[in-house]
Design a protein around this motif. Structure first.
Motif, PDB file in Angstrom:
ATOM      1  N   PHE A 169      40.860  27.257  24.866  1.00 28.38           N
ATOM      2  CA  PHE A 169      39.647  28.061  24.997  1.00 28.38           C
ATOM      3  C   PHE A 169      38.523  27.499  24.119  1.00 28.38           C
ATOM      4  N   LEU A 170      38.848  27.138  22.889  1.00 30.18           N
ATOM      5  CA  LEU A 170      37.822  26.623  21.984  1.00 30.18           C
ATOM      6  C   LEU A 170      37.267  25.292  22.483  1.00 30.18           C
ATOM      7  N   ALA A 171      38.027  24.565  23.273  1.00 35.43           N
ATOM      8  CA  ALA A 171      37.555  23.293  23.838  1.00 35.43           C
ATOM      9  C   ALA A 171      36.639  23.507  25.036  1.00 35.43           C
ATOM     10  N   ALA A 172      36.643  24.699  25.608  1.00 36.21           N
ATOM     11  CA  ALA A 172      35.888  24.961  26.845  1.00 36.21           C
ATOM     12  C   ALA A 172      34.382  24.715  26.734  1.00 36.21           C
ATOM     13  N   PRO A 173      33.694  25.109  25.669  1.00 36.94           N
ATOM     14  CA  PRO A 173      32.250  24.848  25.643  1.00 36.94           C
ATOM     15  C   PRO A 173      31.896  23.372  25.519  1.00 36.94           C
ATOM     16  N   TYR A 174      32.828  22.579  25.059  1.00 33.48           N
ATOM     17  CA  TYR A 174      32.535  21.165  24.874  1.00 33.48           C
ATOM     18  C   TYR A 174      32.571  20.380  26.182  1.00 33.48           C
ATOM     19  N   LEU A 175      33.181  20.918  27.227  1.00 31.69           N
ATOM     20  CA  LEU A 175      33.174  20.203  28.506  1.00 31.69           C
ATOM     21  C   LEU A 175      31.771  20.144  29.105  1.00 31.69           C
ATOM     22  N   PRO A 176      31.068  21.269  29.288  1.00 28.50           N
ATOM     23  CA  PRO A 176      29.694  21.138  29.786  1.00 28.50           C
ATOM     24  C   PRO A 176      28.791  20.397  28.799  1.00 28.50           C
ATOM     25  N   ALA A 177      29.029  20.554  27.496  1.00 29.38           N
ATOM     26  CA  ALA A 177      28.228  19.819  26.512  1.00 29.38           C
ATOM     27  C   ALA A 177      28.453  18.314  26.662  1.00 29.38           C
ATOM     28  N   LEU A 178      29.680  17.929  26.878  1.00 23.02           N
ATOM     29  CA  LEU A 178      30.011  16.525  27.103  1.00 23.02           C
ATOM     30  C   LEU A 178      29.324  16.005  28.359  1.00 23.02           C
ATOM     31  N   MET A 179      29.329  16.815  29.409  1.00 24.75           N
ATOM     32  CA  MET A 179      28.688  16.416  30.661  1.00 24.75           C
ATOM     33  C   MET A 179      27.169  16.329  30.509  1.00 24.75           C
ATOM     34  N   ILE A 180      26.580  17.232  29.750  1.00 27.32           N
ATOM     35  CA  ILE A 180      25.133  17.196  29.494  1.00 27.32           C
ATOM     36  C   ILE A 180      24.772  15.889  28.794  1.00 27.32           C
ATOM     37  N   CYS A 181      25.480  15.598  27.717  1.00 27.10           N
ATOM     38  CA  CYS A 181      25.169  14.399  26.934  1.00 27.10           C
ATOM     39  C   CYS A 181      25.408  13.125  27.739  1.00 27.10           C
ATOM     40  N   TRP A 182      26.482  13.096  28.504  1.00 35.61           N
ATOM     41  CA  TRP A 182      26.783  11.912  29.300  1.00 35.61           C
ATOM     42  C   TRP A 182      25.744  11.722  30.408  1.00 35.61           C
ATOM     43  N   HIS A 183      25.366  12.822  31.043  1.00 34.65           N
ATOM     44  CA  HIS A 183      24.355  12.756  32.099  1.00 34.65           C
ATOM     45  C   HIS A 183      23.026  12.237  31.535  1.00 34.65           C
ATOM     46  N   LEU A 184      22.625  12.750  30.378  1.00 34.73           N
ATOM     47  CA  LEU A 184      21.380  12.303  29.761  1.00 34.73           C
ATOM     48  C   LEU A 184      21.475  10.848  29.289  1.00 34.73           C
ATOM     49  N   PHE A 185      22.659  10.446  28.845  1.00 34.34           N
ATOM     50  CA  PHE A 185      22.833   9.050  28.471  1.00 34.34           C
ATOM     51  C   PHE A 185      22.678   8.144  29.693  1.00 34.34           C
ATOM     52  N   LEU A 186      23.276   8.531  30.806  1.00 35.11           N
ATOM     53  CA  LEU A 186      23.170   7.715  32.016  1.00 35.11           C
ATOM     54  C   LEU A 186      21.739   7.664  32.543  1.00 35.11           C
ATOM     55  N   LEU A 187      20.996   8.759  32.390  1.00 33.45           N
ATOM     56  CA  LEU A 187      19.608   8.789  32.857  1.00 33.45           C
ATOM     57  C   LEU A 187      18.665   8.013  31.945  1.00 33.45           C
ATOM     58  N   ARG A 188      18.802   8.224  30.643  1.00 34.56           N
ATOM     59  CA  ARG A 188      17.804   7.710  29.698  1.00 34.56           C
ATOM     60  C   ARG A 188      18.249   6.475  28.923  1.00 34.56           C
ATOM     61  N   ARG A 189      19.551   6.194  28.931  1.00 31.92           N
ATOM     62  CA  ARG A 189      20.100   5.039  28.207  1.00 31.92           C
ATOM     63  C   ARG A 189      19.720   5.035  26.728  1.00 31.92           C
ATOM     64  N   GLN A 190      19.735   6.223  26.143  1.00 29.63           N
ATOM     65  CA  GLN A 190      19.449   6.337  24.715  1.00 29.63           C
ATOM     66  C   GLN A 190      20.753   6.504  23.953  1.00 29.63           C
ATOM     67  N   LYS A 191      20.871   5.801  22.841  1.00 28.11           N
ATOM     68  CA  LYS A 191      22.110   5.808  22.057  1.00 28.11           C
ATOM     69  C   LYS A 191      22.448   7.194  21.515  1.00 28.11           C
ATOM     70  N   ARG A 192      21.440   8.004  21.248  1.00 25.10           N
ATOM     71  CA  ARG A 192      21.721   9.327  20.677  1.00 25.10           C
ATOM     72  C   ARG A 192      22.518  10.193  21.646  1.00 25.10           C
ATOM     73  N   TRP A 193      22.263  10.074  22.959  1.00 20.74           N
ATOM     74  CA  TRP A 193      23.019  10.862  23.927  1.00 20.74           C
ATOM     75  C   TRP A 193      24.452  10.361  24.025  1.00 20.74           C
ATOM     76  N   PHE A 194      24.635   9.062  23.873  1.00 17.66           N
ATOM     77  CA  PHE A 194      25.991   8.521  23.844  1.00 17.66           C
ATOM     78  C   PHE A 194      26.729   9.024  22.606  1.00 17.66           C
ATOM     79  N   ALA A 195      26.040   8.997  21.458  1.00 14.37           N
ATOM     80  CA  ALA A 195      26.646   9.477  20.212  1.00 14.37           C
ATOM     81  C   ALA A 195      26.997  10.963  20.314  1.00 14.37           C
ATOM     82  N   LEU A 196      26.124  11.752  20.913  1.00 14.87           N
ATOM     83  CA  LEU A 196      26.415  13.182  21.081  1.00 14.87           C
ATOM     84  C   LEU A 196      27.571  13.400  22.052  1.00 14.87           C
TER      85      LEU A 196
END
Length: 167
Positions: free
Chosen positions: A113-140
């Motif tokens: 259950f505690l891992a559940a919020p990190y799945l959409p957060a992971l997808m948000i950061c990965w999606h933004l990394f793929l769109l913007r190619r900024q290292k901070r989104w990869f790090a997040l």
């Protein structure tokens, strides 16, 4: 069930270690003794565990659950908005993710259950990394993945990585 018989006593033991100025190395109560800090199932390295050091046990335990439930809704809402879904529909998506039967039934398996919020957060950061190619989104994205790993929910971690691979 598991929350009362396993996770709450483990949280109590975590708080007890620090109240006695002791390192959480060994759980002498479970299975005639086993490593505490080395067991990912105890989530001893998970940062939210620090709440047990400053709040009463049940308050911290319940607050962690409530915060993660709210984080599920918020992260799903932000992901839906990022994908171009309308605000009202995104709100429904956030509420559905946080309050669906799967999420609520996972409270019994606390680390899943505690891992559940990190799945959409992971997808948000990965999606933004793929769109913007900024290292901070990869790090997040890496940080969100690490948080899932620190919870000891290895199945949730692997599912998250499989979703990112497909994304």
């Amino acid at each position: 069930r598991d929350v009362y018989l396993y996770f709450l006593p483990e949280a109590r033991l975590f708080a007890e270690f620090f109240s006695l100025n002791d390192l959480p190395l060994w759980d002498k109560y479970l299975h005639v003794g086993q490593p505490y800090i080395a067991s990912l199932g105890n989530a001893a390295w998970y940062p939210f565990r620090l709440l047990y050091l400053v709040l009463p046990l049940l308050t911290a335990f319940n607050l962690i659950i409530a915060l993660h439930l709210a984080a599920c809704a918020a992260a799903a809402y932000v992901l839906a908005r990022l994908l171009g879904i309308s605000p009202v529909s995104s709100l429904i998506a956030g509420a559905a993710y946080a309050l669906c039967g799967v999420t609520l039934s996972q409270i019994n398996l606390l680390h899943a259950f505690l891992a559940a919020p990190y799945l959409p957060a992971l997808m948000i950061c990965w999606h933004l990394f793929l769109l913007r190619r900024q290292k901070r989104w990869f790090a997040l994205a890496v940080m969100a993945g690490v948080m899932r790993m620190l919870l000891g929910a290895s199945d949730a971690y692997l599912i998250g990585m499989a979703i990112l691979l497909g994304w």
